[in-house]
Design a protein around this motif. Structure first.
Motif, PDB file in Angstrom:
ATOM      1  N   GLY A 144       0.815  -1.193   0.000  1.00 15.12           N
ATOM      2  CA  GLY A 144       0.000   0.000   0.000  1.00 15.12           C
ATOM      3  C   GLY A 144       0.851   1.246   0.000  1.00 15.12           C
ATOM      4  O   GLY A 144       2.068   1.195  -0.017  1.00 15.12           O
ATOM      5  N   GLN A 145       0.184   2.379  -0.001  1.00 18.40           N
ATOM      6  CA  GLN A 145       0.858   3.674  -0.013  1.00 18.40           C
ATOM      7  C   GLN A 145       0.627   4.339   1.324  1.00 18.40           C
ATOM      8  O   GLN A 145      -0.508   4.436   1.775  1.00 18.40           O
ATOM      9  CB  GLN A 145       0.275   4.560  -1.116  1.00 18.40           C
ATOM     10  N   ASN A 146       1.667   4.793   1.969  1.00 17.84           N
ATOM     11  CA  ASN A 146       1.518   5.429   3.263  1.00 17.84           C
ATOM     12  C   ASN A 146       2.558   6.527   3.423  1.00 17.84           C
ATOM     13  O   ASN A 146       3.749   6.293   3.207  1.00 17.84           O
ATOM     14  CB  ASN A 146       1.687   4.386   4.377  1.00 17.84           C
ATOM     15  N   ILE A 147       2.085   7.709   3.792  1.00 25.85           N
ATOM     16  CA  ILE A 147       2.978   8.831   4.066  1.00 25.85           C
ATOM     17  C   ILE A 147       2.586   9.410   5.413  1.00 25.85           C
ATOM     18  O   ILE A 147       1.425   9.758   5.621  1.00 25.85           O
ATOM     19  CB  ILE A 147       2.873   9.912   2.972  1.00 25.85           C
ATOM     20  N   TYR A 174       7.768   7.583   4.460  1.00 21.60           N
ATOM     21  CA  TYR A 174       6.889   7.108   3.403  1.00 21.60           C
ATOM     22  C   TYR A 174       7.142   5.635   3.093  1.00 21.60           C
ATOM     23  O   TYR A 174       8.250   5.132   3.257  1.00 21.60           O
ATOM     24  CB  TYR A 174       7.051   7.951   2.133  1.00 21.60           C
ATOM     25  N   GLN A 175       6.080   4.976   2.676  1.00 23.79           N
ATOM     26  CA  GLN A 175       6.132   3.623   2.132  1.00 23.79           C
ATOM     27  C   GLN A 175       5.246   3.647   0.901  1.00 23.79           C
ATOM     28  O   GLN A 175       4.021   3.748   1.020  1.00 23.79           O
ATOM     29  CB  GLN A 175       5.601   2.600   3.150  1.00 23.79           C
ATOM     30  N   THR A 176       5.869   3.611  -0.247  1.00 28.75           N
ATOM     31  CA  THR A 176       5.108   3.701  -1.494  1.00 28.75           C
ATOM     32  C   THR A 176       5.592   2.642  -2.468  1.00 28.75           C
ATOM     33  O   THR A 176       6.715   2.140  -2.350  1.00 28.75           O
ATOM     34  CB  THR A 176       5.256   5.086  -2.142  1.00 28.75           C
ATOM     35  N   SER A 177       4.747   2.327  -3.419  1.00 23.94           N
ATOM     36  CA  SER A 177       5.131   1.383  -4.467  1.00 23.94           C
ATOM     37  C   SER A 177       5.919   2.158  -5.509  1.00 23.94           C
ATOM     38  O   SER A 177       5.346   2.744  -6.424  1.00 23.94           O
ATOM     39  CB  SER A 177       3.897   0.721  -5.069  1.00 23.94           C
ATOM     40  N   PHE A 221       9.430   4.872  -6.225  1.00 22.03           N
ATOM     41  CA  PHE A 221       9.800   6.219  -5.795  1.00 22.03           C
ATOM     42  C   PHE A 221      10.501   6.925  -6.947  1.00 22.03           C
ATOM     43  O   PHE A 221      11.474   6.416  -7.508  1.00 22.03           O
ATOM     44  CB  PHE A 221      10.730   6.137  -4.579  1.00 22.03           C
ATOM     45  N   GLY A 275       5.282   8.503  -7.216  1.00 23.10           N
ATOM     46  CA  GLY A 275       5.479   7.069  -7.233  1.00 23.10           C
ATOM     47  C   GLY A 275       6.019   6.553  -8.543  1.00 23.10           C
ATOM     48  O   GLY A 275       6.453   7.308  -9.404  1.00 23.10           O
ATOM     49  N   ILE A 296       1.441  11.245  -4.292  1.00 26.78           N
ATOM     50  CA  ILE A 296       0.703  10.792  -3.120  1.00 26.78           C
ATOM     51  C   ILE A 296       1.057  11.748  -1.994  1.00 26.78           C
ATOM     52  O   ILE A 296       2.232  11.872  -1.641  1.00 26.78           O
ATOM     53  CB  ILE A 296       1.075   9.354  -2.731  1.00 26.78           C
TER      54      ILE A 296
END
Lengths: 111, 115
Positions: A1-4, A24-27, A29, A92, A100
Motif C-alpha cells: 500500500g501507499q503510506n505517508i 513514506y512507504q510507497t510502491s 519512488f 510514485g 501521493i
C-alpha cells in the motif's frame, strides 16, 4: 500500500529552527516534494528531492534518505508568515507524475 | 507568468443539485490535474489529463463526477447530483511534462459546501 506519515501539528518560536519529518512507504519512488499551504490558499511548491542528501534554498532546506524512506523539511529563522501547513508528497512509480500526499503538518509560529 | 486560475472560489448548493468548477492552467502546461482536499488532509487525485486525454481517472467517482478538457487547455469538473459528502476543496494543478521535476503548480481551489 501507499503510506505517508507526518506529524499533525507543531509549534515553534519566531526566529527559531524547526524540522518537519516525513516517512513514506510507497510502491516505487521517483522523487519527493514539499509544499506549503496557508489556510484557504493553494499549495505552493517549496522543494524537490530525488537523490539522497540535503537541498538548500534560502531559509528552507529539505533532506532525503531513500533507503530509510525518510525526508525532512528544515525551516530556519522562523517568521510569523511561516505559520501554515506543510505537505509532503511522493512521486510514485509508473513513469508519470502521480503524487501521493501526506495529510500535512500544521505549523504555528509564536512570537 | 500567470498562475493556475480557478472559478468560482466558493460555491454553496443544496444536495442533489449540479455544480461545475472551471480551471485554466498555466500557459504551456500540457498536464492538468483535479484534486479533492478534505479538511486537515492532503490533496487526493481525481483525474489527470495529458493534453485533452484523460490518462488517469481511476479515482473519479464516475456515477456522479465528470470532467472534460476539450481543447487541451481549460478544464471543467462537474458533479451531478451533489451529495453532502462532496463538501471539500477542489484543487486544479498543472505541470509541464518535459520539465526535469514535472512540478505541479496549484490553483487556489473551489471550496464547495453542500447543504
Amino acid at each position: 500500500g501507499q503510506n505517508i506519515d507526518q506529524p499533525t501539528e507543531m509549534t515553534a518560536t519566531e526566529g527559531a529552527i524547526v524540522q518537519i519529518n516525513c516517512t513514506y512507504q510507497t510502491s516505487g519512488f521517483n522523487g519527493l516534494f514539499w509544499y506549503q499551504q496557508h489556510a484557504g490558499e493553494a499549495p505552493t511548491f517549496l522543494s524537490y528531492n530525488v537523490l539522497d542528501g540535503l537541498e538548500e534554498k534560502g531559509r528552507f532546506s529539505s533532506f532525503l534518505s531513500r533507503s530509510k524512506g525518510y525526508s525532512y523539511l528544515l525551516l530556519k529563522e522562523l517568521q510569523m508568515k511561516d505559520s501554515a501547513s506543510y505537505l509532503c508528497a511522493v512521486k510514485g512509480a509508473g513513469g508519470y507524475n502521480k503524487l501521493i500526499f501526506g495529510a500535512g503538518t500544521r505549523l504555528a509560529v509564536h512570537p | 507568468e500567470a498562475g493556475v486560475v480557478q472559478s468560482p472560489r466558493y460555491k454553496i448548493i443544496e444536495k442533489k443539485q449540479p455544480v461545475a468548477f472551471w480551471c485554466n492552467p498555466i500557459s504551456g502546461h500540457n498536464t492538468l490535474y483535479w484534486y479533492l482536499q478534505n479538511l486537515g488532509q492532503g490533496p487526493e487525485l481525481l483525474i489527470r489529463y495529458e493534453n485533452e486525454e484523460a490518462v488517469d481517472d481511476s479515482q473519479l467517482p464516475k456515477d456522479r463526477f465528470s470532467a472534460e478538457r476539450l481543447k487541451g487547455v481549460d478544464s471543467t469538473l462537474k458533479i451531478q447530483p451533489a451529495e453532502l459528502g462532496d463538501s471539500a476543496v477542489y484543487l486544479c494543478a498543472s505541470s509541464r511534462r518535459t520539465s526535469e521535476t514535472d512540478t505541479q503548480y496549484f490553483g487556489p481551489g473551489t471550496r464547495l459546501t453542500v447543504l
